[in-house]
Scaffold this active site. Structure first.
Site, PDB file in Angstrom:
ATOM      1  N   LYS A 168      -8.494  10.649   6.852  1.00 43.97           N
ATOM      2  CA  LYS A 168      -7.628  10.277   5.913  1.00 43.97           C
ATOM      3  C   LYS A 168      -7.031   9.922   5.775  1.00 43.97           C
ATOM      4  O   LYS A 168      -5.936  11.788   6.277  1.00 43.97           O
ATOM      5  CB  LYS A 168      -9.401  10.982   4.948  1.00 43.97           C
ATOM      6  CG  LYS A 168      -8.502  10.431   4.248  1.00 43.97           C
ATOM      7  CD  LYS A 168      -9.001  11.862   2.561  1.00 43.97           C
ATOM      8  CE  LYS A 168      -8.124  12.739   2.111  1.00 43.97           C
ATOM      9  NZ  LYS A 168      -6.895  12.105   1.592  1.00 43.97           N
ATOM     10  N   GLU A 241      -2.754  23.226  10.298  1.00 45.55           N
ATOM     11  CA  GLU A 241      -1.942  23.671  10.345  1.00 45.55           C
ATOM     12  C   GLU A 241      -1.432  23.125   9.158  1.00 45.55           C
ATOM     13  O   GLU A 241      -1.465  21.962   7.912  1.00 45.55           O
ATOM     14  CB  GLU A 241      -1.040  21.890  11.243  1.00 45.55           C
ATOM     15  CG  GLU A 241      -1.691  22.079  12.295  1.00 45.55           C
ATOM     16  CD  GLU A 241      -1.157  22.861  13.720  1.00 45.55           C
ATOM     17  OE1 GLU A 241      -0.174  23.751  13.161  1.00 45.55           O
ATOM     18  OE2 GLU A 241      -1.368  23.019  14.963  1.00 45.55           O
ATOM     19  N   CYS A 275       7.356  20.547   7.346  1.00 44.59           N
ATOM     20  CA  CYS A 275       6.280  21.507   7.968  1.00 44.59           C
ATOM     21  C   CYS A 275       7.507  23.239   8.798  1.00 44.59           C
ATOM     22  O   CYS A 275       7.185  24.262   7.986  1.00 44.59           O
ATOM     23  CB  CYS A 275       5.146  21.788   8.081  1.00 44.59           C
ATOM     24  SG  CYS A 275       5.168  21.156   9.894  1.00 44.59           S
ATOM     25  N   GLU A 373       7.712  28.111  -0.184  1.00 41.14           N
ATOM     26  CA  GLU A 373       8.235  27.001   0.015  1.00 41.14           C
ATOM     27  C   GLU A 373       8.886  25.989  -0.556  1.00 41.14           C
ATOM     28  O   GLU A 373       7.759  25.365  -1.394  1.00 41.14           O
ATOM     29  CB  GLU A 373       6.915  26.693   1.132  1.00 41.14           C
ATOM     30  CG  GLU A 373       7.079  25.212   1.933  1.00 41.14           C
ATOM     31  CD  GLU A 373       5.533  24.480   2.181  1.00 41.14           C
ATOM     32  OE1 GLU A 373       5.118  25.045   1.681  1.00 41.14           O
ATOM     33  OE2 GLU A 373       6.281  24.058   4.006  1.00 41.14           O
TER      34      GLU A 373
HETATM   35  P1  NAD Z   1      -2.118  19.087   0.915  1.00 42.40           P
HETATM   36  O1  NAD Z   1      -2.584  19.397   1.133  1.00 42.40           O
HETATM   37  O2  NAD Z   1      -1.619  18.614  -0.799  1.00 42.40           O
HETATM   38  O3  NAD Z   1      -2.734  17.607   1.165  1.00 42.40           O
HETATM   39  C1  NAD Z   1      -3.112  16.696   2.555  1.00 42.40           C
HETATM   40  C2  NAD Z   1      -4.175  15.619   2.486  1.00 42.40           C
HETATM   41  O4  NAD Z   1      -5.472  16.582   2.518  1.00 42.40           O
HETATM   42  C3  NAD Z   1      -4.376  15.074   1.971  1.00 42.40           C
HETATM   43  O5  NAD Z   1      -4.557  14.446   2.586  1.00 42.40           O
HETATM   44  C4  NAD Z   1      -4.519  15.028   0.551  1.00 42.40           C
HETATM   45  O6  NAD Z   1      -5.567  14.154   0.048  1.00 42.40           O
HETATM   46  C5  NAD Z   1      -6.004  16.208   1.315  1.00 42.40           C
HETATM   47  N1  NAD Z   1      -7.098  16.696   0.328  1.00 42.40           N
HETATM   48  C6  NAD Z   1      -6.339  17.347  -1.306  1.00 42.40           C
HETATM   49  N2  NAD Z   1      -7.373  18.102  -1.273  1.00 42.40           N
HETATM   50  C7  NAD Z   1      -8.508  17.855  -0.481  1.00 42.40           C
HETATM   51  C8  NAD Z   1      -9.584  19.281  -0.446  1.00 42.40           C
HETATM   52  N3  NAD Z   1      -9.568  20.306  -1.220  1.00 42.40           N
HETATM   53  N4  NAD Z   1      -9.993  18.797   0.671  1.00 42.40           N
HETATM   54  C9  NAD Z   1     -10.020  18.312   1.519  1.00 42.40           C
HETATM   55  N5  NAD Z   1      -9.093  17.332   1.633  1.00 42.40           N
HETATM   56  C10 NAD Z   1      -7.843  17.292   0.851  1.00 42.40           C
HETATM   57  O7  NAD Z   1      -0.514  18.792   1.291  1.00 42.40           O
HETATM   58  P2  NAD Z   1       0.653  17.983   0.918  1.00 42.40           P
HETATM   59  O8  NAD Z   1       1.143  17.768  -0.209  1.00 42.40           O
HETATM   60  O9  NAD Z   1      -0.054  16.282   1.347  1.00 42.40           O
HETATM   61  O10 NAD Z   1       1.579  18.392   2.266  1.00 42.40           O
HETATM   62  C11 NAD Z   1       2.159  19.324   2.262  1.00 42.40           C
HETATM   63  C12 NAD Z   1       2.086  20.614   2.974  1.00 42.40           C
HETATM   64  O11 NAD Z   1       1.911  20.015   4.063  1.00 42.40           O
HETATM   65  C13 NAD Z   1       3.241  21.357   2.522  1.00 42.40           C
HETATM   66  O12 NAD Z   1       2.746  22.582   2.288  1.00 42.40           O
HETATM   67  C14 NAD Z   1       3.198  21.514   4.378  1.00 42.40           C
HETATM   68  O13 NAD Z   1       3.978  22.706   4.435  1.00 42.40           O
HETATM   69  C15 NAD Z   1       2.131  21.168   5.531  1.00 42.40           C
HETATM   70  N6  NAD Z   1       2.461  20.484   6.477  1.00 42.40           N
HETATM   71  C16 NAD Z   1       2.131  20.942   7.575  1.00 42.40           C
HETATM   72  C17 NAD Z   1       2.132  20.584   8.714  1.00 42.40           C
HETATM   73  C18 NAD Z   1       1.995  21.683   9.386  1.00 42.40           C
HETATM   74  O14 NAD Z   1       1.932  21.350  10.639  1.00 42.40           O
HETATM   75  N7  NAD Z   1       2.033  23.146   9.854  1.00 42.40           N
HETATM   76  C19 NAD Z   1       3.076  19.521   8.705  1.00 42.40           C
HETATM   77  C20 NAD Z   1       2.834  18.555   7.551  1.00 42.40           C
HETATM   78  C21 NAD Z   1       2.931  19.274   6.633  1.00 42.40           C
END
Ligand code: NAD
Length: 473
Positions: A168, A241, A275, A373
């Site tokens: 997804k 991650e 990230c 962050e």
């Molecule tokens: P997010 O957690 O809001 O969303 C990520 C994904 O999860 C999206 O596809 C979203 O639709 C889905 N999602 C949302 N709610 C959900 C739920 N309850 N259950 C399952 N899936 C759900 O994150 P974001 O805003 O898209 O990304 C930003 C964050 O991601 C930042 O905190 C960043 O640090 C982190 N990030 C981490 C890494 C890493 O490798 N450690 C890499 C990139 C981004």
């Protein structure tokens, strides 16, 4: 405007219900994708389950060939893909190009990973070996900052390990991933890779789906916790991650002119939405004034704008929610009277989610911009006195993703690195990830690892087979 379809069971399909996708540079709709729910997910999972029966039996060579086909499809269409990526994500063309070629390179490199059997005992009594068997159907959930790289880093190890996957993308950035789905439709056996789109509510349905065996997730720590909870119902395997608040530590022997530009990009690449971006930069007091001036000076040469325009260095924030959050952190810094070396003063109204490059001059350690962050183009520079003090400040975080030390004395750099509570530490660089080294967070930055053999193992169970040699039967 183009409609992009989902990949389910080897076919590009839609359900007649659509989600709009915006270009963050101008807030115009640039494409539509299917708005899926439980029915489409059930179909995708059933296809992945059927495909798993045969895929799990394929040889390493067969899997390698398929994954190399994915790498080639991305590389051969890189020009179209990087332009589309900029349109939906906002990042400048050069950075979008890096992501597309990087994803193709990652797929090609990881296609060569192997999980060989390990002999535990080989003597007169027993022959015992551990083999790795695929966990089954994987649910992959990815964010909007590196949509293509994140999708590939889930699809590829799943296939190499012998699993099948339902992926997804983020509802903010699904277009390039679905275009890749179309390109690889006839490269991967039907059902091995399924890509379905929907809003956030599709996430929990994936996490709790009884016929999914493992979740691999990249995104925020808050969502990661919900996933862990959702996956606990049937003890799904999970890899998470998550977020980070990575510290860069600059020692007094660093060459001010040479590191200024590198430090700038370690925080501002992809408009800070990385990230593993440097989110707190600690500079020794002896060079603080000179280095902060040099970074602020370099910042003036960088253009903020539409990523499709030549010369843009920093694009818009990817979505309105994140844009509002970054502006809120800047406002908080203003309200508290923190000093700005640049940025923070421009009226952010107008079309597109642009935030001026913002650099803060030694705000207090408990300032929100230091403790949280930011995930945007805002960099706090912080002054330190002693090594012990800076290590303590760097480790004072619930996160533990990555960090860096900048110094001519690389032994000293390693000594400091060994005291940092993070999964990755670089000496004299930032953001370098190797397809062959594990990448994962300590503390609340993650669970498990991706990349390398360690990452591949997370898509498998160990199975120990023991033959009793001296048995009488
Ligand atoms: P997010 O957690 O809001 O969303 C990520 C994904 O999860 C999206 O596809 C979203 O639709 C889905 N999602 C949302 N709610 C959900 C739920 N309850 N259950 C399952 N899936 C759900 O994150 P974001 O805003 O898209 O990304 C930003 C964050 O991601 C930042 O905190 C960043 O640090 C982190 N990030 C981490 C890494 C890493 O490798 N450690 C890499 C990139 C981004």
């Amino acid at each position: 405007m183009t409609d992009y379809k989902n990949l389910i069971d080897g076919k590009m399909v839609d359900n007649g219900e659509w989600l709009d996708v915006l270009n963050p540079a101008n807030e115009q709709v640039v494409g539509r994708v299917p708005a899926c729910g439980k029915d489409e997910l059930d179909r995708a999972v059933a296809a992945a389950r059927r495909a798993f029966k045969d895929w799990r039996k394929t040889s390493q060579e067969e899997r390698q060939k398929v994954v190399q086909g994915i790498a080639a499809a991305i590389k051969d269409n890189a020009d179209e893909l990087f332009r589309l990526l900029t349109t939906e994500q906002g990042k400048p063309h050069a950075q979008a190009q890096q992501e597309i070629y990087g994803a193709a390179g990652l797929a090609a490199a990881q296609s060569t990973l192997t999980l060989d059997d390990v002999v535990n005992q080989d003597d007169d009594q027993r022959l015992s070996r551990t083999r790795r068997v695929p966990v089954g159907v994987v649910g992959g959930i990815v964010p909007w900052n590196f949509p293509v790289m994140m999708a590939i880093q889930k699809i590829v190890p799943a296939l190499v390990a012998g699993c099948t996957i339902v992926l997804k993308p983020s509802p903010f950035t699904p277009l390039t991933t679905l275009r890749i789905a179309e390109l690889i439709k006839d490269v991967v056996p039907a059902g091995t890779v399924n890509i379905i789109t929907g809003e956030d509510h599709l996430g929990p349905i994936i996490t709790e789906h009884p016929d999914i065996d493992k979740i691999t997730f990249t995104g925020s720590t808050a969502t990661g916790k919900k996933i862990m909870e959702g996956a606990s119902g049937d003890l799904k395997r999970i890899t998470l991650e998550l977020g980070g608040n990575d510290a860069s530590i600059v020692l007094p022997d660093a060459d001010v002119e040479k590191v200024a530009e590198q430090l700038f990009w370690s925080s501002f690449s992809n408009a800070g939405q990385v990230c593993i971006a440097a989110k707190r930069v600690y500079i020794h007091k002896d060079i603080y004034d000179d280095l902060s001036k040099a970074i602020a000076e370099y910042a003036k040469s960088v253009v903020v704008g539409d990523g499709s325009h030549q010369g843009t260095g920093v694009g818009p924030i990817q979505n309105k929610k994140q844009y509002d959050r970054v502006l809120e952190l800047i406002q908080d810094a203003k309200d508290n009277g923190y000093k700005f070396l640049t940025g923070g003063d421009k009226d952010p109204s107008g079309t597109g989610y642009y935030v001026p490059i913002t650099i803060l001059d030694n705000p207090p350690e408990d300032a929100r911009i230091v403790a949280e962050e930011q995930f945007g183009p805002v960099m706090p520079l912080l002054k330190f006195d002693s090594i012990d003090e800076v290590i303590e400040r760097a480790n004072n975080s619930e996160y533990g993703l990555a960090g860096a030390v900048w110094t001519k004395d690389t032994d000293k750099g390693v000594e400091i690195a060994e005291q940092l509570e993070t999964g990755t530490v670089w000496i004299n660089e930032f953001m370098h990830l190797s397809p062959f080294s594990p990448f994962g967070g300590h503390k609340q930055s993650g669970f498990g690892a991706e990349y390398g053999v360690d990452g591949l193992k997370e898509f498998t169970y160990p199975q120990v087979i023991t033959v009793k040699r001296d048995a009488v039967v």
